[in-house]
Design a protein around this motif. Structure first.
Motif, short mmCIF file in Angstrom:
data_model
loop_
_atom_site.label_atom_id
_atom_site.label_comp_id
_atom_site.label_asym_id
_atom_site.label_seq_id
_atom_site.Cartn_x
_atom_site.Cartn_y
_atom_site.Cartn_z
N HIS A 178 0.87 -1.18 0.00
CA HIS A 178 0.00 0.00 0.00
C HIS A 178 0.90 1.22 0.00
N HIS A 189 -4.20 2.03 -4.14
CA HIS A 189 -4.15 0.59 -4.43
C HIS A 189 -5.57 0.11 -4.75
N HIS A 220 -8.21 -3.53 -5.03
CA HIS A 220 -8.38 -4.81 -4.34
C HIS A 220 -8.77 -5.90 -5.31
N MET A 258 -11.92 -4.01 2.72
CA MET A 258 -11.00 -3.31 3.61
C MET A 258 -11.73 -2.19 4.35
N MET A 269 -13.30 -0.17 1.32
CA MET A 269 -13.00 -0.51 -0.08
C MET A 269 -13.48 -1.94 -0.31
CU LIG Z 1 -7.80 -0.82 0.36
#
Ligand SMILES: [Cu+2]
Length: 387
Positions: A74, A83, A85, A91, A138
């Protein structure tokens, strides 16, 4: 005052074109399959590169966005949407940010409170502290798309001097509450890697900021209880488009990245103004000493513009303007920041990946359409947990 900081007609046309391009792009791309959006578009490039690599016995890999679990997989914690996923990854993150502004600047030179008084302002802000609790989520929907949401909770305080002689009166204003909710998406564009050239990954950022932050906060001042000046308000009051482009690279223990983000206000808010558009360009490099700790250095250039229109409950007629924070034409600026950071990858707990990051920075160049308060430093501490 610096008139090149004001928005020109050309600038607005660029902005409209960009908006249209974004809408078109996402309409088209959402009908694509589940892969990086630009896969299959660089056949020539891939062919010549893989031929060159084949001579060393290496193989070119296209479209792999998987990053190994490492502290620097990250970016620095102060960056957003750096970033993506993988499918099904979820997340949650929490960040605490603090920024302090001490002293006053016009252009690149410092001004004393007395200098500001001499420009006709009765009240002079001398200090501001902004604190932000940022809650984020996320989710990797598929190999193309990661969805994001972020909600900030803000606490601002500003110190002022006033009176005759200047400083005979002092007062502080405070505001606190939810800021603007940002919902968005990251779109994987293209990735290629090979042992000798490292890994290179590109994605698009597209966020929308919704006007959930209050723009009518009041506070007690020597003038009584009034609507507080622009920098103390918690939101933009407008729907804002936040497009961006991100690149990340890694080879051996080193990693690096580049990101450019824009903020485009598409209309004026209910109070009668729109905050200035803005853009930023940044790059960082990171080094992982071992799997679980990395350090980073980041540079970020930001340019933001004066406001359009005004809130007549904040801005008074020019001749009666009491304080520079209430002037919509004294809001723009340009700034170059340098930041240092550290990332930790913590041991897994209950099958969850934990990350901790700290990043702090100072401006090395600040050019403000002032007088305005100048930034001294900012720091972000954040925690991320991934399922
Ligand atoms: Cu993330």
């Amino acid at each position: 005052m610096y008139h090149y900081l004001k928005r020109s007609h050309t600038w607005r046309q660029i902005q409209r074109t960009l908006t249209l391009a974004c809408v078109l792009f996402f309409t088209i791309s959402s009908s694509n399959g589940f892969a990086a959006l630009l896969d299959g578009m660089f056949d020539g490039f891939e062919e010549s590169l893989s031929q060159r690599l084949a001579k060393n016995g290496e193989q070119l890999t296209i479209g792999n966005f998987y990053t190994p679990e490492r502290a620097d997989s990250h970016g620095p914690i102060g960056m957003m949407g750096e970033h993506t996923h993988n499918t099904g990854e979820l997340m949650f993150s929490y960040r605490y940010m603090q920024m302090e502004m001490n002293g006053i600047r016009d252009g690149t030179s410092g001004l004393s409170p007395m200098d500001v008084r001499a420009q006709g302002f009765a009240v002079v802000p001398t200090f501001m502290r902004m604190e932000m609790h940022m809650f984020g989520a996320m989710y990797g929907v598929n190999d193309t798309l990661t969805l994001t949401a972020m909600l900030p909770y803000l606490r601002n305080k500003m110190d002022h001097v006033a009176g005759m002689p200047l400083g005979a009166a002092k007062f502080q204003t405070r505001t606190e509450g939810a800021g603007d909710l940002k919902i968005g998406s990251l779109w994987r564009l293209y990735a290629f890697e090979a042992p000798s050239i490292g890994a290179h990954r590109f994605h698009l950022n597209f966020n929308v900021s919704l006007p959930t932050g209050d723009i009518t906060h009041k506070g007690t001042t020597p003038l009584g209880v009034i609507r507080l000046p622009y920098p103390m308000q918690l939101g933009s009051g407008t729907v804002d488009l936040l497009p961006g482009l991100t690149y990340g690279g890694a080879k051996g223990n080193a990693s690096w990245g580049f990101q450019t983000l824009g903020t485009y206000r598409i209309a004026r808010n209910k109070a009668g103004y729109s905050k200035g558009d803005a853009y930023e360009v940044g790059a960082y490099g990171a080094y992982a000493w071992t799997n679980w700790i990395s350090n980073s250095v980041r540079f970020r250039w930001r340019h933001w513009f004066d406001y359009d229109g005004q809130d007549t409950k904040i801005t008074r007629p020019a001749a009666q303007q009491l304080v520079f924070t209430a002037d919509p034409d004294l809001r723009g600026g340009k700034q170059l920041d340098i930041m240092g950071g550290v990332n930790f990858l913590l041991p897994e707990v209950l099958g969850l990946e934990h990350r901790l990051g700290v990043e702090g920075g100072v401006p090395i160049y600040q050019n403000l359409d002032g007088p305005q308060l100048e930034t001294d430093w900012a720091v972000t501490v954040g925690w991320q947990v991934i399922h």
